[in-house]
Scaffold this motif. Structure first.
Motif, PDB file in Angstrom:
ATOM      1  N   ASP A 175       0.867  -1.179   0.000  1.00  0.00           N
ATOM      2  CA  ASP A 175       0.000   0.000   0.000  1.00  0.00           C
ATOM      3  C   ASP A 175       0.902   1.228   0.000  1.00  0.00           C
ATOM      4  O   ASP A 175       1.219   1.783   1.048  1.00  0.00           O
ATOM      5  N   PRO A 176       1.354   1.671  -1.182  1.00  0.00           N
ATOM      6  CA  PRO A 176       2.367   2.730  -1.225  1.00  0.00           C
ATOM      7  C   PRO A 176       1.865   4.105  -0.796  1.00  0.00           C
ATOM      8  O   PRO A 176       2.670   4.995  -0.532  1.00  0.00           O
ATOM      9  N   LYS A 177       0.557   4.302  -0.705  1.00  0.00           N
ATOM     10  CA  LYS A 177       0.029   5.600  -0.311  1.00  0.00           C
ATOM     11  C   LYS A 177      -0.759   5.558   0.990  1.00  0.00           C
ATOM     12  O   LYS A 177      -1.297   6.575   1.423  1.00  0.00           O
ATOM     13  N   GLY A 178      -0.867   4.396   1.612  1.00  0.00           N
ATOM     14  CA  GLY A 178      -1.571   4.281   2.886  1.00  0.00           C
ATOM     15  C   GLY A 178      -3.076   4.450   2.778  1.00  0.00           C
ATOM     16  O   GLY A 178      -3.740   4.726   3.776  1.00  0.00           O
ATOM     17  N   GLU A 179      -3.659   4.257   1.587  1.00  0.00           N
ATOM     18  CA  GLU A 179      -5.089   4.475   1.399  1.00  0.00           C
ATOM     19  C   GLU A 179      -5.942   3.306   1.861  1.00  0.00           C
ATOM     20  O   GLU A 179      -7.150   3.470   2.057  1.00  0.00           O
ATOM     21  N   TRP A 180      -5.343   2.135   2.034  1.00  0.00           N
ATOM     22  CA  TRP A 180      -6.117   0.967   2.440  1.00  0.00           C
ATOM     23  C   TRP A 180      -6.235   0.837   3.953  1.00  0.00           C
ATOM     24  O   TRP A 180      -6.988  -0.006   4.439  1.00  0.00           O
ATOM     25  N   THR A 181      -5.511   1.648   4.694  1.00  0.00           N
ATOM     26  CA  THR A 181      -5.561   1.550   6.155  1.00  0.00           C
ATOM     27  C   THR A 181      -6.956   1.816   6.706  1.00  0.00           C
ATOM     28  O   THR A 181      -7.434   1.049   7.565  1.00  0.00           O
ATOM     29  N   PRO A 182      -7.680   2.875   6.279  1.00  0.00           N
ATOM     30  CA  PRO A 182      -9.046   3.072   6.810  1.00  0.00           C
ATOM     31  C   PRO A 182      -9.975   1.901   6.513  1.00  0.00           C
ATOM     32  O   PRO A 182     -10.807   1.543   7.358  1.00  0.00           O
ATOM     33  N   ALA A 183      -9.855   1.303   5.335  1.00  0.00           N
ATOM     34  CA  ALA A 183     -10.709   0.164   5.000  1.00  0.00           C
ATOM     35  C   ALA A 183     -10.401  -1.030   5.901  1.00  0.00           C
ATOM     36  O   ALA A 183     -11.316  -1.717   6.377  1.00  0.00           O
ATOM     37  N   ALA A 184      -9.113  -1.285   6.151  1.00  0.00           N
ATOM     38  CA  ALA A 184      -8.742  -2.400   7.021  1.00  0.00           C
ATOM     39  C   ALA A 184      -9.233  -2.178   8.448  1.00  0.00           C
ATOM     40  O   ALA A 184      -9.734  -3.096   9.104  1.00  0.00           O
ATOM     41  N   GLN A 185      -9.103  -0.968   8.935  1.00  0.00           N
ATOM     42  CA  GLN A 185      -9.570  -0.667  10.283  1.00  0.00           C
ATOM     43  C   GLN A 185     -11.086  -0.772  10.395  1.00  0.00           C
ATOM     44  O   GLN A 185     -11.609  -1.222  11.419  1.00  0.00           O
ATOM     45  N   ALA A 186     -11.798  -0.352   9.344  1.00  0.00           N
ATOM     46  CA  ALA A 186     -13.256  -0.431   9.379  1.00  0.00           C
ATOM     47  C   ALA A 186     -13.741  -1.871   9.413  1.00  0.00           C
ATOM     48  O   ALA A 186     -14.803  -2.160   9.981  1.00  0.00           O
ATOM     49  N   LEU A 187     -12.982  -2.781   8.830  1.00  0.00           N
ATOM     50  CA  LEU A 187     -13.366  -4.191   8.802  1.00  0.00           C
ATOM     51  C   LEU A 187     -12.834  -4.974   9.990  1.00  0.00           C
ATOM     52  O   LEU A 187     -13.099  -6.172  10.101  1.00  0.00           O
ATOM     53  N   GLY A 188     -12.082  -4.322  10.850  1.00  0.00           N
ATOM     54  CA  GLY A 188     -11.473  -5.045  11.960  1.00  0.00           C
ATOM     55  C   GLY A 188     -10.276  -5.862  11.557  1.00  0.00           C
ATOM     56  O   GLY A 188      -9.942  -6.850  12.219  1.00  0.00           O
TER      57      GLY A 188
END
Length: 505
Positions: A175-188
């Motif tokens: 994830d070179p821009k860190g954009e997937w972090t919110p999605a991962a956190q939202a899914l636990g």
């Protein structure tokens, strides 16, 4: 009484006899009588028995000439009454001339994407559900391409998010821009952030858990092979070339020394141990025995290449035991490498992704791990590195056997051509990845990219014109040769979660 002669005159002037308008009634009557006699004579001659010397009756073929009055029946075309049989075809045949005919879509089994623009119906998609049911659909891998700002990242994230509801798991090794972090956190799920100064650590030499169907001895050999492949890929990336035969031997010997020492002390081998062993010529010569030769001298460049992973710009990320444990049951796992993506040199990013991919292989190699998505976001940055392309190709080829689907996200189709010159290994690997994607999703492309897209994907002129004028969130889906224009629809919660333009507002 005054109107009837006028009507008769108009009829006479428009009659099939084409008599002059100024002819009197007697002349017109005589012409009609002559025409009737000629028609009757012609019909009598055509229906009469053939004369002596004609073709034998057993041939049964009608005479080739029609009577002077023309071909009788409804097909004579007289009076604009030509009637031809209707031409019927299937939508599959008609799609060859125009590929966007409204059809029934891909079925109702799958993940909701949005609206089929031409059919005005819901569009759902699931590569695992389509496999074996749609002709030409040979693998679950997907290519997603589109210029910046057209919604391709939102499509990838929403598709991954909705897949979790169907029992899928999502892994994002880069994830070179860190954009997937919110999605991962939202899914636990789990997010591991790597970079200088961050506490996260990953040991790519961690041993994967042994499947129950494999013996202990066979699993040790498999772990050793995976570690060698990883070390060779890292070394090729840093050196920018293939390894020499003696360098392969040095790497093999160094790994055996490190694994033996780690087993004696009850710990997991580290990359730092391998780098230190490669920098010890005497130890390498002693372990290699009769095959040692000039092994220490041959491993000099290799030692410096491995040193970068523990003392160079990647120090502090892969030189210590892992601080997190891989949980294959987590709905989503992402490796945040945004701290490494800011410089112009992508070597550090590729090295980190190679290590992270090897760390994730423990779950990918489990045939009982269920259906999983592997997302390669911003994959255009990886095309120039042959070692990583080789690892990706192996993962593409094993997708059906492992139950995984790979999603590669790039900007332009021409990004695949940056892997190398025509005929080079890198170009062949990149084009092989494209060939192993049964699903291609193309968002809007710039005008100067249309010919490259058409040559790589085999687009028709209608499809080329379509991708040049697509609106935001609308893409051309080519699924095993079938084409759809799909408008991606986002829920309000997804729209807020996937907003990549927050800083622009």
């Amino acid at each position: 009484m005054n109107h009837r002669p006028a009507r008769r005159a108009r009829r006479a002037s428009a009659s099939p006899l084409f008599t002059p308008h100024g002819s009197d009634r007697a002349t017109r009557r005589a012409a009609r009588r002559q025409l009737a006699e000629a028609v009757a004579k012609a019909r009598t001659e055509t229906t009469a028995h053939p004369a002596d010397g004609a073709a034998p009756a057993e041939h049964g073929t009608p005479p080739p000439l029609y009577p002077p009055g023309g071909r009788p029946g409804r097909a004579s075309a007289r009076g604009n009454r030509l009637k031809l049989p209707a031409h019927r075809m299937t939508t599959a045949v008609a799609a060859g001339a125009y590929p966007f005919l409204a059809e029934g879509g891909l079925g109702a089994e799958g993940i909701y994407i949005g609206q089929d623009v031409h059919a005005q119906a819901s569009f759902v998609f699931d590569p695992f559900a389509l496999y074996g049911k749609v002709e030409g659909f040979t693998n679950p891998n997907i290519l997603l391409a589109g210029v910046i700002g057209q919604g391709k990242s939102a499509l990838a994230k929403s598709f991954a998010l909705r897949s979790v509801a169907f029992g899928y798991r999502v892994y994002v090794p880069c994830d070179p821009k860190g954009e997937w972090t919110p999605a991962a956190q939202a899914l636990g799920g789990t997010c591991v952030a790597l970079g200088p100064g961050l506490p996260g650590r990953l040991n790519p030499l961690d041993a994967a858990p042994r499947p129950r169907s494999i013996s202990e001895a066979d699993w040790k050999g498999e772990i050793r092979k995976r570690r060698l492949l990883l070390l060779g890929s890292l070394a090729r990336t840093v050196l920018g070339r293939d390894l020499m035969p003696m360098e392969h031997t040095a790497l093999d010997v160094a790994l055996d020394i490190v694994v033996t020492k780690a087993a004696d002390t009850g710990r997991t081998p580290l990359l730092g141990d391998v780098a230190a062993t490669l920098n010890n010529p005497a130890q390498l010569a002693e372990a290699a025995g009769m095959m040692s030769g000039q092994l220490g001298d041959a491993a000099r460049d290799l030692a410096h290449a491995m040193r970068r992973l523990v003392h160079g710009d990647l120090a502090g990320m892969f030189d210590a035991p892992s601080t997190v444990r891989f949980d294959p049951s987590a709905p989503m796992l992402t490796i945040d490498l945004s701290r490494l993506g800011g410089s112009g040199d992508d070597t550090a990013l590729v090295l980190a992704m190679t290590c992270a991919s090897a760390w994730m292989e423990s779950a990918l190699s489990d045939p009982h791990g269920g259906r999983r998505w592997i997302v390669y976001d911003e994959a255009w940055r990886l095309m120039r590195h042959v070692g990583l392309l080789q690892r990706m190709q192996a993962q593409w080829k094993l997708s059906r056997g492992l139950g995984i689907a790979n999603l590669m996200v790039i900007h332009r189709l021409s990004d695949l051509l940056t892997a190398g010159d025509a005929g080079s290994q890198g170009r062949a690997l990149a084009e092989g990845l494209l060939a192993d994607c049964s699903t291609r999703i193309i968002y809007r492309q710039e005008t100067d990219q249309l010919h490259a897209a058409a040559s790589l994907l085999g687009l028709t002129t209608v499809e080329m014109d379509a991708i040049a004028h697509l609106n935001r969130g609308r893409g051309l889906w080519k699924v095993a040769g079938r084409s759809f224009i799909v408008q991606h629809l986002l829920h309000a919660y997804e729209l807020a979660l996937f907003d990549t333009d927050a800083r622009m507002h």
